[in-house]
Scaffold this active site. Structure first.
Site, PDB file in Angstrom:
ATOM      1  N   HIS A 114       0.841  -1.395  -0.135  1.00 44.26           N
ATOM      2  CA  HIS A 114       0.086   0.037   0.118  1.00 44.26           C
ATOM      3  C   HIS A 114       1.096   1.170  -0.237  1.00 44.26           C
ATOM      4  O   HIS A 114       1.816   1.269   0.321  1.00 44.26           O
ATOM      5  CB  HIS A 114      -0.991  -0.014   1.476  1.00 44.26           C
ATOM      6  CG  HIS A 114      -0.290   0.083   2.330  1.00 44.26           C
ATOM      7  ND1 HIS A 114       0.115   1.630   3.019  1.00 44.26           N
ATOM      8  CD2 HIS A 114       0.395  -1.014   3.564  1.00 44.26           C
ATOM      9  CE1 HIS A 114       0.687   1.588   3.849  1.00 44.26           C
ATOM     10  NE2 HIS A 114       0.957   0.295   4.436  1.00 44.26           N
ATOM     11  N   HIS A 135      12.606  -1.482 -12.575  1.00 50.21           N
ATOM     12  CA  HIS A 135      11.950  -2.987 -13.273  1.00 50.21           C
ATOM     13  C   HIS A 135      12.596  -3.383 -11.044  1.00 50.21           C
ATOM     14  O   HIS A 135      12.746  -3.598 -11.271  1.00 50.21           O
ATOM     15  CB  HIS A 135      13.409  -3.640 -13.555  1.00 50.21           C
ATOM     16  CG  HIS A 135      13.120  -4.840 -13.911  1.00 50.21           C
ATOM     17  ND1 HIS A 135      14.042  -6.005 -14.211  1.00 50.21           N
ATOM     18  CD2 HIS A 135      11.994  -5.925 -13.171  1.00 50.21           C
ATOM     19  CE1 HIS A 135      14.039  -6.687 -13.623  1.00 50.21           C
ATOM     20  NE2 HIS A 135      12.648  -7.438 -14.059  1.00 50.21           N
TER      21      HIS A 135
HETATM   22  O1  JB3 Z   1      14.550 -12.319 -14.484  1.00 51.12           O
HETATM   23  C1  JB3 Z   1      14.650 -12.119 -15.523  1.00 51.12           C
HETATM   24  C2  JB3 Z   1      12.488 -13.219 -15.074  1.00 51.12           C
HETATM   25  N1  JB3 Z   1      14.013 -12.016 -16.362  1.00 51.12           N
HETATM   26  C3  JB3 Z   1      15.364 -11.084 -17.407  1.00 51.12           C
HETATM   27  C4  JB3 Z   1      14.717  -9.805 -17.465  1.00 51.12           C
HETATM   28  C5  JB3 Z   1      14.325  -9.146 -16.717  1.00 51.12           C
HETATM   29  O2  JB3 Z   1      15.892  -9.896 -18.681  1.00 51.12           O
HETATM   30  C6  JB3 Z   1      15.706 -12.110 -18.448  1.00 51.12           C
HETATM   31  O3  JB3 Z   1      15.898 -13.463 -18.055  1.00 51.12           O
HETATM   32  C7  JB3 Z   1      16.677 -11.609 -18.843  1.00 51.12           C
HETATM   33  O4  JB3 Z   1      17.788 -11.944 -18.216  1.00 51.12           O
HETATM   34  C8  JB3 Z   1      16.004 -10.310 -19.277  1.00 51.12           C
HETATM   35  O5  JB3 Z   1      16.214 -10.049 -20.495  1.00 51.12           O
HETATM   36  P1  JB3 Z   1      16.422  -9.506 -21.787  1.00 51.12           P
HETATM   37  O6  JB3 Z   1      15.926  -7.908 -21.414  1.00 51.12           O
HETATM   38  O7  JB3 Z   1      14.880  -9.516 -22.405  1.00 51.12           O
HETATM   39  O8  JB3 Z   1      17.679 -10.078 -22.046  1.00 51.12           O
HETATM   40  P2  JB3 Z   1      18.214 -11.073 -22.838  1.00 51.12           P
HETATM   41  O9  JB3 Z   1      17.189 -12.397 -22.974  1.00 51.12           O
HETATM   42  O10 JB3 Z   1      19.887 -11.116 -23.453  1.00 51.12           O
HETATM   43  O11 JB3 Z   1      17.502 -10.318 -24.733  1.00 51.12           O
HETATM   44  C9  JB3 Z   1      17.951  -8.701 -24.579  1.00 51.12           C
HETATM   45  C10 JB3 Z   1      16.646  -8.346 -25.795  1.00 51.12           C
HETATM   46  O12 JB3 Z   1      17.089  -6.963 -26.248  1.00 51.12           O
HETATM   47  C11 JB3 Z   1      17.667  -9.003 -27.331  1.00 51.12           C
HETATM   48  O13 JB3 Z   1      16.106  -9.297 -28.180  1.00 51.12           O
HETATM   49  C12 JB3 Z   1      18.324  -7.690 -27.979  1.00 51.12           C
HETATM   50  O14 JB3 Z   1      18.173  -7.909 -29.540  1.00 51.12           O
HETATM   51  C13 JB3 Z   1      17.227  -6.914 -27.492  1.00 51.12           C
HETATM   52  N2  JB3 Z   1      17.669  -5.792 -27.420  1.00 51.12           N
HETATM   53  C14 JB3 Z   1      18.976  -5.005 -26.938  1.00 51.12           C
HETATM   54  N3  JB3 Z   1      19.783  -3.731 -28.060  1.00 51.12           N
HETATM   55  C15 JB3 Z   1      17.044  -4.521 -28.581  1.00 51.12           C
HETATM   56  C16 JB3 Z   1      18.232  -3.696 -27.950  1.00 51.12           C
HETATM   57  N4  JB3 Z   1      15.884  -3.570 -28.808  1.00 51.12           N
HETATM   58  C17 JB3 Z   1      15.713  -3.205 -29.538  1.00 51.12           C
HETATM   59  N5  JB3 Z   1      15.081  -2.716 -29.348  1.00 51.12           N
HETATM   60  N6  JB3 Z   1      16.808  -2.072 -28.683  1.00 51.12           N
HETATM   61  C18 JB3 Z   1      18.050  -1.863 -28.650  1.00 51.12           C
HETATM   62  O15 JB3 Z   1      18.676  -1.172 -28.316  1.00 51.12           O
END
Ligand code: JB3
Length: 215
Positions: free
Chosen positions: A147, A156
């Site tokens: 609350h 996040h």
């Molecule tokens: O722990 C949990 C439940 N979730 C985690 C989450 C909070 O953070 C997860 O396990 C990961 O540790 C993380 O997820 P996230 O941020 O999706 O990270 P990753 O799995 O490494 O994927 C990064 C994505 O961001 C990829 O698809 C990259 O291409 C994309 N990305 C990175 N830089 C970007 C950029 N996409 C865009 N559009 N622009 C960017 O500059």
């Protein structure tokens, strides 16, 4: 016209966001389509069947060609989290898109809580009365916001974190998995509370704290 959503990012967090959207779509009254996602490469494999349709630089063109109307930032902790999420949010709004807010049907959200545009509340999360969340916030799996908490933009709150009553978390901060924050404390702008920490006093802006008690 139904909302046509693009997800920004196609990694681990996008999997959870897309699944959340699908679950919402399966409930009554939902009227939207997940058109695709954009990521850093523009060539990624589909995520849960959702195609990669481009990169950030192609977004303005995609808005017209794919008739996009809404976006949801589906990047979690990658690239340091808050700053990247803020930049992607601003760029998507500048492209003319509206932030889409997604609340998993299994989350419990009090009627007097307020949730800003583009925020995502993941399965099992609990948001208690008079809590106020900004825009582009992630309340991840089974986190609880009690609350009168006030959560800034682009924050996040990672899985299983527990924010006691009256906690303030300023813009762009990261509250790690399993963190406990005691009542009425403040986490400053852009700070990081490492996973598992117990916060017993205010956290200054832009610093990293860890442990129990967190320091
Ligand atoms: O722990 C949990 C439940 N979730 C985690 C989450 C909070 O953070 C997860 O396990 C990961 O540790 C993380 O997820 P996230 O941020 O999706 O990270 P990753 O799995 O490494 O994927 C990064 C994505 O961001 C990829 O698809 C990259 O291409 C994309 N990305 C990175 N830089 C970007 C950029 N996409 C865009 N559009 N622009 C960017 O500059």
């Amino acid at each position: 016209m139904s909302a046509r959503i693009v997800c920004i990012g196609g990694g681990g967090h996008a999997v959870v966001v897309i699944d959340t959207l699908r679950t919402i779509a399966g409930s009554a009254g939902a009227d939207f389509e997940i058109v695709g996602f954009i990521d850093a490469t523009g060539t990624a494999l589909p995520v849960l069947g959702v195609p990669c349709i481009g990169t950030d630089s192609s977004l303005p063109r995609l808005v017209d060609s794919k008739q996009l109307t809404h976006f949801i930032v589906a990047v979690g902790s990658t690239g340091g989290g808050g700053d990247l999420r803020a930049r992607l949010f601003a760029a998507s709004e500048a492209a003319g898109l509206v932030p889409f807010t997604a609340i998993h049907p299994s989350a419990i959200v009090a009627g007097s809580a307020r949730i800003g545009g583009g925020s995502v509340v993941i399965a099992g999360a609990v948001i208690q009365p008079r809590a106020e969340l900004g825009r582009n916030v992630i309340v991840n799996t089974r986190a609880s916001i009690d609350h009168d908490c006030r959560i800034g933009d682009h924050v996040h709150v990672a899985p299983g974190a527990v924010l006691s009553g009256g906690v303030v978390v300023e813009d762009g901060s990261h509250v790690g998995a399993g963190v406990v924050i005691l009542q009425n404390l403040r986490v400053g702008r852009g700070a990081t509370v490492a996973a598992g920490a117990t916060v017993v006093r205010d956290v200054a802006p832009r610093i990293v704290v860890k442990g129990t008690p967190a320091r």
